[in-house]
Every structure is written in C-alpha cells, then in structure tokens.
Design an enzyme around this catalytic site. Structure first.
Site, PDB file in Angstrom:
ATOM      1  N   GLY A  71      14.501  47.807  65.412  1.00 15.20           N
ATOM      2  CA  GLY A  71      13.669  47.080  64.468  1.00 15.20           C
ATOM      3  C   GLY A  71      14.340  45.879  63.829  1.00 15.20           C
ATOM      4  O   GLY A  71      13.722  44.818  63.657  1.00 15.20           O
ATOM      5  N   THR A  72      15.603  46.003  63.465  1.00 22.95           N
ATOM      6  CA  THR A  72      16.302  44.902  62.807  1.00 22.95           C
ATOM      7  C   THR A  72      16.420  43.695  63.729  1.00 22.95           C
ATOM      8  O   THR A  72      16.162  42.559  63.323  1.00 22.95           O
ATOM      9  CB  THR A  72      17.694  45.351  62.326  1.00 22.95           C
ATOM     10  OG1 THR A  72      17.531  46.342  61.303  1.00 22.95           O
ATOM     11  CG2 THR A  72      18.486  44.181  61.759  1.00 22.95           C
ATOM     12  N   ASN A 153       8.495  51.234  54.243  1.00 18.91           N
ATOM     13  CA  ASN A 153       9.424  52.295  54.616  1.00 18.91           C
ATOM     14  C   ASN A 153       9.915  53.123  53.445  1.00 18.91           C
ATOM     15  O   ASN A 153      10.439  54.222  53.622  1.00 18.91           O
ATOM     16  CB  ASN A 153      10.635  51.698  55.346  1.00 18.91           C
ATOM     17  CG  ASN A 153      11.323  50.636  54.523  1.00 18.91           C
ATOM     18  OD1 ASN A 153      10.735  49.591  54.228  1.00 18.91           O
ATOM     19  ND2 ASN A 153      12.566  50.880  54.146  1.00 18.91           N
ATOM     20  N   GLN A 181       7.496  51.339  60.851  1.00 24.05           N
ATOM     21  CA  GLN A 181       7.093  52.642  60.334  1.00 24.05           C
ATOM     22  C   GLN A 181       5.698  53.077  60.789  1.00 24.05           C
ATOM     23  O   GLN A 181       5.356  54.252  60.693  1.00 24.05           O
ATOM     24  CB  GLN A 181       7.150  52.645  58.799  1.00 24.05           C
ATOM     25  CG  GLN A 181       8.553  52.632  58.226  1.00 24.05           C
ATOM     26  CD  GLN A 181       9.338  53.903  58.509  1.00 24.05           C
ATOM     27  OE1 GLN A 181       8.781  54.930  58.881  1.00 24.05           O
ATOM     28  NE2 GLN A 181      10.653  53.847  58.329  1.00 24.05           N
ATOM     29  N   SER A 201      10.474  50.137  66.665  1.00 18.10           N
ATOM     30  CA  SER A 201      11.750  50.811  66.912  1.00 18.10           C
ATOM     31  C   SER A 201      11.489  52.211  67.441  1.00 18.10           C
ATOM     32  O   SER A 201      10.615  52.929  66.923  1.00 18.10           O
ATOM     33  CB  SER A 201      12.572  50.882  65.622  1.00 18.10           C
ATOM     34  OG  SER A 201      13.855  51.391  65.880  1.00 18.10           O
ATOM     35  N   HIS A 203      13.437  54.958  67.480  1.00 14.91           N
ATOM     36  CA  HIS A 203      13.957  56.152  66.810  1.00 14.91           C
ATOM     37  C   HIS A 203      13.126  56.604  65.615  1.00 14.91           C
ATOM     38  O   HIS A 203      13.411  57.641  65.008  1.00 14.91           O
ATOM     39  CB  HIS A 203      15.424  55.960  66.401  1.00 14.91           C
ATOM     40  CG  HIS A 203      15.649  55.087  65.209  1.00 14.91           C
ATOM     41  ND1 HIS A 203      16.011  55.591  63.978  1.00 14.91           N
ATOM     42  CD2 HIS A 203      15.577  53.746  65.055  1.00 14.91           C
ATOM     43  CE1 HIS A 203      16.156  54.596  63.127  1.00 14.91           C
ATOM     44  NE2 HIS A 203      15.901  53.461  63.762  1.00 14.91           N
ATOM     45  N   THR A 239      21.865  42.763  79.369  1.00 17.46           N
ATOM     46  CA  THR A 239      21.423  43.820  80.269  1.00 17.46           C
ATOM     47  C   THR A 239      20.568  44.827  79.519  1.00 17.46           C
ATOM     48  O   THR A 239      20.969  45.336  78.472  1.00 17.46           O
ATOM     49  CB  THR A 239      22.629  44.535  80.898  1.00 17.46           C
ATOM     50  OG1 THR A 239      23.413  43.574  81.604  1.00 17.46           O
ATOM     51  CG2 THR A 239      22.184  45.632  81.851  1.00 17.46           C
ATOM     52  N   CYS A 328      19.110  51.808  55.549  1.00 19.23           N
ATOM     53  CA  CYS A 328      20.049  50.694  55.690  1.00 19.23           C
ATOM     54  C   CYS A 328      20.782  50.386  54.390  1.00 19.23           C
ATOM     55  O   CYS A 328      21.782  49.676  54.390  1.00 19.23           O
ATOM     56  CB  CYS A 328      19.313  49.442  56.165  1.00 19.23           C
ATOM     57  SG  CYS A 328      18.521  49.658  57.775  1.00 19.23           S
TER      58      CYS A 328
END
Length: 384
Positions: A71-72, A153, A181, A201, A203, A239, A328
C-alpha cells in the site's frame, strides 16, 4: 496463555489456501518473467493469470493493474507519479485530507516541500469524514490531484468517494483513493467508480506481506518513480514477486467470494464487542468514528481515564493484540493524528485503542477477552 488477535487492520493471518498457492510457486522451478526461455515464460504466465484473476474479481481491466510492494508504495507511486505528470499540463495543486494514512499525507507534504506543489489539507468532521463540498470549494483550475481515502485505517469511517470522484472529474483533476482497508469489503466495481487511481495491499486480506497493486485507469498519465527496467508497462521497474502476486490473486478471490457471509458476521462481532466492553469495563467506553458509515471489522474505542499506552501494555501481557492506530506509527508514542483531526476531546485521544477483527475471530473469544479487559481496567485504576 491463550491469545486473542484483534489487530487485523495492521496485518492479517495468511489464509491456508493462499499459503498453499504460494508454496507451489516457491517449490517449483525458478523463473524471471522477463526472461525469454521456458522458465521465464512460465513465470510470465503465472503473472498474467494472477493479474487477470484480480481484475475480474474487482472489476477492472488487467492492463489497469500495476503490481507493487504494498500500500505505501502504491500511494507514493500514484501521488508522485500523477502529480509530476500533471505538472507538465500546468497543474501544481494537490488536495488531501487531515485523516489520511501517513503514506498519503507525508507524500503530499514532501511534494509541497521539495517539489513546489501547493497543498490543501482539508479538515475532517468529528466522525472522520471529509465533506465533498469542501473538496469542491478547494478546487482551482490548477488542481492536479485529489487524494481522499475510502475507509479509514484507524477509526473505520467510510468516505464519500463517489461524490468526491464526480467533483474531481467535473473539475478536470485526477482522483486517487487509498483503498487498502476496503479491498475485499467494498461491493463496488472499479470500472463503475469515478476514480483514476486506487491503492491496494495483499496483507490486509489474508494475503502475503510485501505485495500490493495500484489501479491506474486507461489513459491516466503517470510518471514512473522507479527506474531500471520495463516491467509493469514501464511504470514500475523491478522483477515481479511472482509467488507473492499468485498469493495476492488467491486472497482477492477468496475475500470477494466470502464477502457476503463475512461482512455481516464482522459487523456482528464489532457491535457485540462494544456491548461487551460497555458491560464489563468500569469506565465509560466511547466509540470513535461514524455511527453508521464504517468498515465492519474496525472499531476504535476510548476507555475514558485509562492511558492508551498503559492499556496496550496490559492487553499484551494478557495475550490480547490491539493497537493505538496505524501499524506504521504505533511503535511511536505520538497519539492518533486522525483523532486529533476529528477534534475529539483530549481524554478520548489519550485513551483510544483500535480493535480490528477477521479470520479466526469468534463471539466466544470476544466474551472471554472482554472479561479480561474489565479486570485489566480495574487493576489499572487501583494502581493510580
């Protein structure tokens, strides 16, 4: 000691089917998707298949998805890349809100400080929302980009992204949405939304850490911020993480397939959790955020009179995982910038804890944990 994981907004446990799909890739023959030989072509096929699966699940074209490390990076790539491209069109004004994740806020502030963009940071109300009218009023002919998130979030509040997107379109600005989120929770199809860029994201939806995506609508100008290769249509050199991307695709499909039954259950957990805390905790328990427009798996509450850090340390000692806000920044002692932007009372800011639910959580463990928290609060109060 029994443990209770109530911090799914920070990261989620990997779904067994996701781990299985990734393991098959990791145990198979190696292959760089940019290589011309058979191993490279096989990796490319896995990459393309995963892109197709995600696009079909969330409602966009495969070519509109750019894979990232999370996400970042997606937020940075969207904001910096779009702003620089728009500057070439004579547009140098950015609009965001005070309730954004720091991956958005800090990036916008950096562009203002280092690259000369003008920046408007809009306020949020006491429920955590940005009024679309404020966005409209802030726009100028020089507005290049608007970045307002979908679901917060820290407090779970949902924003009016359709209305804001329509305002952006009417004013000729690009609209970026931090959708980290809300992936897996929103029923909207991307191609039906007035959104130019959206960050995701893996995760947060029981996928692997270290992989994400950026949705970039066809025709949206975006300058690459990473150089050295022609991967991802020359928008993101490097990659590709094939195993992670395969796991991401599996997680997206599972989250969309299970959303219909998972969403009401998470909402039930959220509501019952608040009831249990108010029943067992001997101090006022106040919910922070919007009373009806919220993500079903996130609830931010203030235990009035009980310091957040003290509470979190005691929760951890009892095996209960929670947070003070964004993962974070939760390692720092600073209090939630979102709650400060909402202008709630200082006693609510100083006593706020975020709980978030997901895979594996049950009503029974919530009842057990609420009893433990009642005991914790009584112990803390007696020690004051």
């Amino acid at each position: 000691m029994k443990t209770y994981y109530f911090d799914h907004a920070a990261t989620t446990p990997m779904h067994p089917d996701v781990a299985k799909a990734m393991l098959e890739v990791m145990q198979g023959p190696g292959g760089n998707s940019s290589s011309m030989h058979a191993f490279g072509r096989a990796a490319k096929q896995q990459l393309n298949r995963s892109r197709d699966r995600i696009a079909a699940a969330i409602g966009c074209k495969p070519a509109e998805l750019m894979f990232t490390s999370g996400g970042t990076e997606s937020d940075n790539a969207a904001i910096i890349g779009a702003a620089r491209a728009q500057r070439k069109q004579g547009k140098t004004h950015i609009i965001t809100s005070a309730g954004e994740h720091h991956a958005v806020l800090h990036t916008c502030e950096w562009l203002s400080r280092e690259e000369g963009f003008s920046l408007t940071v809009l306020p949020i109300d006491s429920a955590g929302q940005t009024a679309p009218q404020l966005v409209k009023d802030a726009m100028t002919p020089e507005t290049a980009l608007i970045s307002i998130m979908h679901g917060n979030n820290e407090v779970g509040t949902l924003q009016h992204i359709e209305e804001i997107g329509a305002i952006a379109r009417a004013g000729g600005a690009l609209y970026h949405v931090d959708g980290v989120q809300t992936l897996g929770w929103s029923t909207s199809r991307l191609n039906e939304l007035p959104v130019d860029l959206m960050s995701f994201s893996a995760h947060k939806i029981n996928g692997p850490q270290g992989v994400g995506a950026l949705y970039v609508t066809n025709g949206t100008l975006l300058e690459a911020i990473q150089h050295g290769g022609s991967q991802e249509r020359k928008r993101r050199a490097g990659t590709e993480n094939i195993a992670g991307i395969v796991g991401f695709a599996e997680a997206v499909e599972i989250s969309v397939k299970e959303r219909e039954k998972k969403q009401p259950f998470m909402d039930e957990l959220r509501k019952r959790w608040v009831e249990l805390l108010q029943e067992h905790v001997p101090v006022p328990v106040v919910v922070n955020g919007h009373e009806s427009q919220y993500l079903p798996h996130i609830v931010n509450v203030s235990f009035i009179g009980v310091d957040t850090e003290t509470m979190l340390m005691n929760l951890d000692m009892e095996g209960i995982a929670a947070a003070s806000g964004s993962a974070c920044t939760s390692g720092a002692l600073e209090r939630s910038h979102v709650l400060r932007a909402m202008h709630v009372s200082e006693e609510r800011i100083q006593s706020a804890v975020r709980f978030s639910f997901g895979l594996g959580n049950t009503l029974e463990e919530l009842e057990e944990a609420a009893l433990k928290i009642g005991t914790i609060v009584r112990r803390i109060r007696n020690n004051y």
